[in-house]
Design an enzyme around this catalytic site. Structure first.
Site, PDB file in Angstrom:
ATOM      1  N   ARG A   1     -19.033   2.584  58.433  1.00  0.00           N
ATOM      2  CA  ARG A   1     -17.840   2.993  59.635  1.00  0.00           C
ATOM      3  C   ARG A   1     -18.278   2.169  60.916  1.00  0.00           C
ATOM      4  NH1 ARG A   1     -17.851   8.303  58.834  1.00  0.00           N
ATOM      5  NH2 ARG A   1     -17.179   9.075  60.838  1.00  0.00           N
TER       6      ARG A   1
ATOM      7  N   LYS B   1     -14.609  13.764  64.688  1.00  0.00           N
ATOM      8  CA  LYS B   1     -13.457  14.862  65.345  1.00  0.00           C
ATOM      9  C   LYS B   1     -13.737  16.501  65.731  1.00  0.00           C
ATOM     10  CE  LYS B   1      -9.882  13.320  61.686  1.00  0.00           C
ATOM     11  NZ  LYS B   1     -10.361  13.693  60.395  1.00  0.00           N
TER      12      LYS B   1
ATOM     13  N   GLU C   1      -7.627  13.211  57.329  1.00  0.00           N
ATOM     14  CA  GLU C   1      -7.885  15.392  56.976  1.00  0.00           C
ATOM     15  C   GLU C   1      -6.757  15.119  58.375  1.00  0.00           C
ATOM     16  OE1 GLU C   1     -11.766  16.955  56.460  1.00  0.00           O
ATOM     17  OE2 GLU C   1     -10.422  19.086  56.776  1.00  0.00           O
TER      18      GLU C   1
HETATM   19  P1  ATP Z   1     -14.212  12.903  61.067  1.00  0.00           P
HETATM   20  O1  ATP Z   1     -15.725  12.926  61.321  1.00  0.00           O
HETATM   21  O2  ATP Z   1     -13.991  11.814  62.604  1.00  0.00           O
HETATM   22  O3  ATP Z   1     -13.205  13.556  61.098  1.00  0.00           O
HETATM   23  P2  ATP Z   1     -13.598  11.495  58.851  1.00  0.00           P
HETATM   24  O4  ATP Z   1     -14.064  10.647  58.146  1.00  0.00           O
HETATM   25  O5  ATP Z   1     -13.976  12.391  58.400  1.00  0.00           O
HETATM   26  O6  ATP Z   1     -14.052  11.823  60.387  1.00  0.00           O
HETATM   27  P3  ATP Z   1     -10.846  11.411  57.780  1.00  0.00           P
HETATM   28  O7  ATP Z   1      -9.649  12.175  58.680  1.00  0.00           O
HETATM   29  O8  ATP Z   1     -11.082  12.155  56.467  1.00  0.00           O
HETATM   30  O9  ATP Z   1     -12.652  11.592  58.444  1.00  0.00           O
HETATM   31  O10 ATP Z   1     -10.928  10.250  58.007  1.00  0.00           O
HETATM   32  C1  ATP Z   1      -9.466   9.106  57.291  1.00  0.00           C
HETATM   33  C2  ATP Z   1     -10.647   7.502  56.772  1.00  0.00           C
HETATM   34  O11 ATP Z   1     -10.928   7.036  57.919  1.00  0.00           O
HETATM   35  C3  ATP Z   1     -11.179   7.778  55.795  1.00  0.00           C
HETATM   36  O12 ATP Z   1     -10.909   7.110  55.395  1.00  0.00           O
HETATM   37  C4  ATP Z   1     -12.842   7.742  56.835  1.00  0.00           C
HETATM   38  O13 ATP Z   1     -13.227   6.855  55.697  1.00  0.00           O
HETATM   39  C5  ATP Z   1     -11.795   6.849  57.839  1.00  0.00           C
HETATM   40  N1  ATP Z   1     -12.609   6.823  59.118  1.00  0.00           N
HETATM   41  C6  ATP Z   1     -13.213   7.578  59.698  1.00  0.00           C
HETATM   42  N2  ATP Z   1     -14.313   7.455  60.482  1.00  0.00           N
HETATM   43  C7  ATP Z   1     -14.283   6.084  59.933  1.00  0.00           C
HETATM   44  C8  ATP Z   1     -14.922   5.339  61.507  1.00  0.00           C
HETATM   45  N3  ATP Z   1     -16.174   5.944  62.121  1.00  0.00           N
HETATM   46  N4  ATP Z   1     -15.602   3.707  60.904  1.00  0.00           N
HETATM   47  C9  ATP Z   1     -14.864   3.885  59.806  1.00  0.00           C
HETATM   48  N5  ATP Z   1     -13.492   4.129  59.047  1.00  0.00           N
HETATM   49  C10 ATP Z   1     -13.838   5.816  59.791  1.00  0.00           C
HETATM   50 MG    MG Z   2     -13.420  13.742  57.185  1.00  0.00          MG
END
Ligand code: ATP
Ligand code: MG
Length: 553
Positions: free
Chosen positions: A257, A267, A33
């Site tokens: 994760r 984020k 995102e």
């Molecule tokens: P954040 O809360 O840090 O924004 P998110 O999962 O909401 O994390 P996205 O931008 O939606 O962030 O994530 C993009 C991809 O990265 C998704 O497929 C997610 O599963 C993966 N991802 C995010 N954080 C992790 C993590 N800590 N370990 C492994 N994969 C991750």
């Molecule tokens: Mg997300």
């Protein structure tokens, strides 16, 4: 090392699917995102998704999951792309969920036409109240039995902007008594009068994550849609939409994760640190963002190696930050040029070396590299800076460095003997006087004197001044997310130490932002982007000590 390890569970699934002919071409995607900078957790997902198609053929798409108009920005799209490329990966197609808004709208209309979606005027509380609990079934919404025509008309006026935010929502009509709460008529569209970073004001209704994600996978014919464990319970819904719409059968697989000690990794939380000025920006070298790690001196190879080592698990776990440090130390040991820098200087005068004489000595850049990294010139004179800690007025036992009467080798130069030293009124040592042994020059030593200690130095006349920033963990507890109260209560008070005037070899004046160095006996360092021609700034990437490997032995 990837040759030796056994297959992880996702690789096993993929090998089966390719061998059985279920899919001909492997297609994965990385779907961030664009609401912040990517962090080391994303690096794990990037290495996994891109790594699989490198290994098995096929390709990986980069899809910006931009269904939330309020938090998304083009700045983030650009930084996320730069970070993926820096890590060493290239996507096949650059795509945006927002590109599918028309198709997704048509999918929603199709569900309505098939009696599988309805417009609900309940507010958030009313809808929640009817949802039931995990042990009790929910209750049908009063709007659940609306006619297809009425639903089509209402959904169309939602789209046309005739209704206020929150006036109603579109829900899938599934099963209000499903044991999976997400199947109890989930929301699939909401009204949001907000400009979108790509579609501008074209839309005032936006699909929810669950409705957008699986369908986007299907539109792109993603074969293996890999996400983190929070989405396990979403898989049933993912499959339901695809089945009802009769579209390409993408499948979702979940892995644990990455969680790292002494770090937060969302984020949203990292944005708070940026906005509240706790750090200097998304690329602050203390941040677990890819841009922060890069500025800190991490290499793409070390991050990829880290992701490979931690592997793919099905259960949540907490990885030691020191393992990440171990990986970068290992890579830099092989690749970084060695140089001398004095961080806490004290002057050493060689009384029998002619004043005004200068000599160019030769040093190997990297004894660990095959070609030794080439050679460099190091100017030498009768006045040097050495580290204050390399002199002891009253030496401890087994002290092999400088002390009155003691001998030590100056790296790449001569053996010196401490004859005398000066102190100021407060008793601080201010200057050390030595004599040198002319026939002890490194590489052509005929002195037959053997000394145990070698210390680094910089010629005062030739030295450049630099600012050096030494970092520590950003948080003082292992798991700031699981502590009571706000995660910011657990910030490490001294996460950066600034040395305003260190002395470095003139060789370092030519450093660029991509070069990495080992400051001999001190650690690994790289130039910071705050540097100017007459004010060099270096970041410490990591110290030399290998705490993780020691603990493992
Ligand atoms: P954040 O809360 O840090 O924004 P998110 O999962 O909401 O994390 P996205 O931008 O939606 O962030 O994530 C993009 C991809 O990265 C998704 O497929 C997610 O599963 C993966 N991802 C995010 N954080 C992790 C993590 N800590 N370990 C492994 N994969 C991750
Ligand atoms: Mg997300």
């Amino acid at each position: 090392m990837s040759e030796e390890r056994s297959l992880n569970f996702i690789e096993e699934i993929i090998e089966n699917d390719l061998n059985s002919g279920k899919y001909k071409t492997l297609v994965t995607r990385f779907p961030p995102e664009p609401n912040g900078y990517l962090h080391i957790g994303h690096a794990k997902a990037i290495c996994l998704n891109f790594g699989l198609t490198q290994k098995y053929g096929g390709y990986t798409n980069l899809r910006f999951d931009d269904t939330n108009p309020v938090t998304e920005k083009t700045e983030y799209v650009d930084s996320q792309q730069a970070d993926i490329r820096w890590l060493g990966f290239e996507w096949k197609h650059e795509l945006y969920t927002s590109d599918y808004f028309d198709t997704l709208y048509d999918f929603a209309v199709k569900l309505i036409e098939n009696g599988l979606a309805y417009v609900d005027h309940g507010n958030a509380e009313e809808i929640a109240a009817l949802k039931g609990t995990p042990t009790e079934p929910g209750t049908d919404s009063p709007y659940r039995s609306r006619s297809v025509e009425e639903n089509l008309a209402l959904f169309s006026s939602m789209k046309a902007g005739e209704l206020e935010d929150g006036a109603c929502i579109l829900r899938a009509k599934i099963d209000m008594s499903s044991p999976n709460m997400l199947m109890r008529d989930p929301i699939i569209y909401r009204i949001k009068h907000a400009a979108h970073h790509r579609t501008g004001n074209k839309w005032c209704i936006y699909p929810m994550y669950d409705f957008a994600h699986g369908q986007s996978d299907s539109i792109e014919e993603i074969t293996h849609s890999i996400c983190t464990l929070e989405y396990v319970s979403h898989r049933e819904l993912y499959d339901w939409f695809i089945a009802q719409l009769g579209i390409f059968p993408s499948h979702q697989y979940e892995f644990a994760r990455l969680n790292l000690t002494y770090t937060v990794m969302s984020k949203r939380k990292l944005l708070q640190l940026v906005n509240e000025g706790v750090v200097t920006g998304w690329d602050d070298p203390r941040m677990p963002t890819i841009s922060g790690l890069r500025r800190r001196g991490y290499t793409p190879e070390s991050i990829r190696e880290f992701c490979e080592r931690i592997g793919i698990a099905k259960r949540e776990n907490l990885i030691e930050l020191s393992l990440l440090e171990f990986c970068v130390r290992e890579h830099l040991n092989k690749t970084a040029n060695r140089v001398m820098a004095v961080l806490d200087p004290i002057k050493l005068v060689i009384t029998n070396y002619p004043e005004g004489k200068e000599e160019i000595l030769i040093g190997e850049n990297n004894p660990e590299a095959e070609d030794k990294g080439g050679l460099r010139e190091i100017p030498f004179s009768n006045e040097l800076w050495i580290e204050r800690e390399d002199f002891m007025e009253e030496p401890a036992k087994k002290w092999f460095r400088l002390a009155p009467g003691a001998m030590v080798r100056l790296k790449n130069a001569y053996i010196v003997k401490c004859e005398d030293f000066k102190k100021d009124a407060d008793g601080n040592v201010t200057e050390i006087h030595c004599t040198y042994i002319p026939e002890s020059k490194s590489g052509e030593d005929t002195s037959e004197i053997h000394v145990k200690g070698t210390i680094h130095w910089v010629s005062t006349k030739h030295a450049k001044t630099a600012e050096i920033r030494v970092y520590d963990r950003l948080f003082s507890v292992e798991s700031p997310d699981s502590e009571e109260g706000d995660f910011k209560d657990y910030l490490h008070p001294d996460s950066v130490k600034v040395i305003k005037e260190a002395y470095i070899e003139p060789y370092l004046a030519g450093a660029d932002l991509e070069s990495r160095y080992q400051f001999i006996r001190k650690g690994y360092y790289c130039l910071d982007k705050d540097s100017t021609a007459d004010h060099l700034v270096f970041n410490q990437t990591v110290g030399l000590k290998d705490a993780w490997a020691k603990a493992k032995k």
